[in-house]
Design a protein around this motif. Structure first.
Motif, short mmCIF file in Angstrom:
data_model
loop_
_atom_site.label_atom_id
_atom_site.label_comp_id
_atom_site.label_asym_id
_atom_site.label_seq_id
_atom_site.Cartn_x
_atom_site.Cartn_y
_atom_site.Cartn_z
N GLU A 34 0.88 -1.16 0.00
CA GLU A 34 0.00 0.00 0.00
C GLU A 34 0.93 1.22 0.00
O GLU A 34 1.81 1.31 0.85
N HIS A 40 9.96 -1.25 4.60
CA HIS A 40 10.91 -1.58 5.67
C HIS A 40 11.44 -3.00 5.47
O HIS A 40 11.06 -3.70 4.52
N GLY A 42 10.80 -5.64 6.92
CA GLY A 42 9.74 -6.66 6.88
C GLY A 42 9.24 -6.86 5.46
O GLY A 42 9.01 -7.98 5.00
N HIS A 43 9.06 -5.74 4.74
CA HIS A 43 8.65 -5.84 3.34
C HIS A 43 9.72 -6.58 2.52
O HIS A 43 9.38 -7.29 1.58
N THR A 229 0.77 -12.14 5.11
CA THR A 229 1.20 -12.47 6.48
C THR A 229 0.03 -13.06 7.27
O THR A 229 -1.14 -12.95 6.89
N ARG A 258 5.08 -12.86 9.73
CA ARG A 258 5.74 -11.61 9.41
C ARG A 258 7.07 -11.53 10.15
O ARG A 258 7.28 -12.22 11.15
N LEU A 259 7.96 -10.70 9.66
CA LEU A 259 9.25 -10.50 10.31
C LEU A 259 9.11 -9.48 11.43
O LEU A 259 8.58 -8.40 11.23
N SER A 267 6.05 -1.04 11.81
CA SER A 267 4.83 -0.75 11.06
C SER A 267 4.95 0.65 10.49
O SER A 267 5.50 1.56 11.14
N LYS A 268 4.46 0.80 9.28
CA LYS A 268 4.59 2.09 8.61
C LYS A 268 3.94 3.21 9.42
O LYS A 268 4.44 4.33 9.44
#
Ligand code: ATP
Ligand code: MG
Length: 559
Positions: A34, A40, A42-43, A229, A258-259, A267-268
């Protein structure tokens, strides 16, 4: 693959699908960010997984922007996401946007209404929440649930035309208000939002919800394996129900853990908070766990891919140690970074028996880890040098193998020197260290027969350049910031140390962006891509040479 590695659970699914001929042997994944923030680490896990699987099974990966919320999304984020995915070393097959499908999605919704499987609900969000019931109590049907198909079609059309205000009504799927899975209790499909969208402008004032936009976009693109995730596990029945009722391409959703990383947040929304409140200098602050922050800090794409490979894919949530990420970058840079010398806390060393005004051009290999050394650079040597303040001690303990009166050390790439004197200022601070050098002890042609225990780095005072050096520590002082009442309470107040006047060997004045250097004994460094100027170089320390945290934790100094 050359080395035998057991398959992860998603690879097992794909191999089974390939064996049974599902999707004619086709593998098409997607990475669906999104555009409401920067990517980050995680992504990165999701990117490496999606693109990695496609590569392994001769498939493809789409980059799809999940742009269904006009309020939080911006074109700036789209650009940064594309840059980051490419920097990580991946190329998508197609660049797509959920907003490209708004018309098709609208038609899908109409199809559901016509089948009696969706209805317009005029309840407000509170009423909807209450009428959904609880996990142990079934929900209660809204009065609108049995409205005629014709009326629903008309109302939905009017929603699109902008006749109603935000929140006045929504479109819901008509599934089962008694389903034990709350997500199946007539989930929302569309909401009204009068806002300008970064791509469609004001063409639309109704926007699909995640459950409707995501799975249907997968299906439109004929995605074979849609990876997300674990929090989306309870959404999967909705995903499957919609595909079945719409009779469209049967994409399937699979979920992985998720990482989560220690000493940071991922988180964003929270990262945006740090940016907005200026706890950091932007999304790409070198302390941020964002891809752009890691890049600016000096991480390489290879080290991040290696990290994602090592953590693997599992179905259970866990917390990965930041030390593992640091281990991966050290491993990489040890093999590739060019060695240089810099002095961060300088003190003058004067070689009393070295001729005044003389300069020697010594040489040092760029990379002793490479077979050919990757060439060498010239290191000027002269009578006056800068050395590190903590490499000299007036009263040294026995095991101090650096400079102290009466003791000798080797100056890296140069000579052995023996300390015979030093000078102090009025406050008792040492200002100069005086040594003599052994002329026949030059590195590479040493015939002195002397053995010394310590080697220290240095730069020639008359030749060194000044530079700014930035040392980083973890952004948070707590292993799990989310355990604090407010995650910002555990921000580490000492996460950035700025050294304004460090001395770097003259060759480093030619340092290149995107190149990594090992400052001997000090760590790995890279030029800051954002604030460095030609006459004001700024180096960021990527990581120290060793894991100092493991040691500190043992000593009980840091938690
Ligand atoms: P955030 O909570 O940070 O905003 P998100 O899941 O909302 O994350 P998206 O842009 O929707 O962010 O995510 C794009 C893809 O990246 C999704 O498939 C998502 O599951 C995946 N992803 C996001 N965070 C992680 C993570 N920490 N570990 C692994 N995959 C992740
Ligand atoms: Mg999201």
């Amino acid at each position: 693959m050359s080395e035998e590695k057991s398959l992860n659970f998603i690879e097992e699914i794909i191999e089974e699908d390939l064996r049974t001929g599902k999707h004619d042997g086709r593998v098409l994944t997607r990475f669906p960010p999104e555009p409401n923030g920067y990517l980050h680490i995680g992504h990165a896990k999701s990117i490496c997984l999606n693109f990695g699987l496609a590569k392994k099974y001769n498939g493809k990966t789409n980059l799809r922007f999940d742009d269904t919320n006009p309020i939080t999304e911006e074109a700036e984020y789209v650009e940064s996401i594309k840059k980051d995915v490419q920097w990580l070393g991946f190329q998508w097959a197609e660049e797509l946007y959920t907003s490209d499908y708004f018309e098709t999605l609208y038609e899908y919704a109409v199809k559901l209404i016509k089948k009696g499987l969706a209805y317009v609900d005029k309840s407000n969000s509170e009423e909807i929440a209450i009428s959904k019931g609880t996990p142990t109590q079934p929900g209660i049907a809204a009065p609108d649930r049995d409205r005629s198909i014709e009326d629903n079609l008309r109302l939905f059309q009017e929603m699109r035309e902008g006749k109603y205000k935000d929140g006045e009504m929504v479109l819901r799927a008509k599934i089962d208000l008694a389903d034990p899975n709350m997500h199946m209790r007539d989930p929302l499909l569309y909401r009204i939002k009068h806002a300008v969208h970064h791509r469609t402008g004001d063409t639309w004032c109704i926007y699909p919800m995640y459950d409707f936009g995501h799975g249907q976009s997968d299906s439109i693109e004929k995605i074979t394996h849609s990876l997300c995730t674990l929090e989306f596990v309870p959404h999967r029945p909705v995903y499957d129900w919609l595909i079945e009722k719409l009779e469209i391409f049967p994409s399937r959703q699979y979920e992985f853990a998720r990482l989560n990383l220690t000493y940071t947040v991922m988180s964003k929304r929270r990262l945006l908070e740090l940016v907005r409140e200026k706890h950091v200098d932007g999304w790409d602050d070198p302390r941020m766990p964002t891809i752009s922050g890691l890049r600016r800090r000096g991480f390489t794409p290879a080290s991040i891919r290696e990290f994602c490979d090592r953590i693997g894919v599992a179905k259970r949530e866990n917390l990965i140690s930041m030390s593992l990420l640091e281990f991966c970058i050290r491993e990489d840079l040890n093999k590739t970074a060019w060695r240089r010398m810099a002095v961060l806390d300088p003190i003058k060393l004067i070689i009393t028996n070295y001729p005044e005004g003389k300069t020697e051009e010594l040489s040092g290999e760029n990379n002793p880890e490479a077979e050919d050394g990757e060439g060498s650079r010239i290191i000027p040597f002269s009578k006056e040098l800068w050395i590190e303040r903590n490499d000299f001690m007036e009263d040294a303990p026995k095991k101090f193998f650096r400079l102290t009166p009466g003791k000798s050390v080797r100056l890296k790439h140069a000579y052995i020197v023996e300390c015979h004197d030093f000078k102090k200022d009025e406050e008792g601070k040492v200002t100069e260290v005086h040594c003599t050098y052994i002329p026949n002890s030059k590195s590479g042609e040493d015939t002195s027969g002397m053995r010394v225990k310590g080697t220290i780095h240095w730069v020639s005072a008359g030749h060194a350049e000044k530079a700014e050096v930035r040392l980083y520590d973890r952004l948070f002082a707590e292993e799990d910031p989310m355990a604090s009442e407010n995650f910002k309470d555990s921000l580490n107040p000492n996460s950035l140390q700025i050294i304004e006047n460090a001395y770097i060997e003259s060759d480093l004045a030619k340092a290149e962006m995107d190149k990594n250097y090992q400052f001997m004994r000090l760590g790995y460094f890279t030029l800051d891509e954002k604030i460095s100027r030609k006459n004001h170089l700024v180096f960021n320390r990527t990581v120290t040479l060793r894991d100092s945290w493991a040691k500190e934790v043992k000593k009980g100094k840091k938690k």
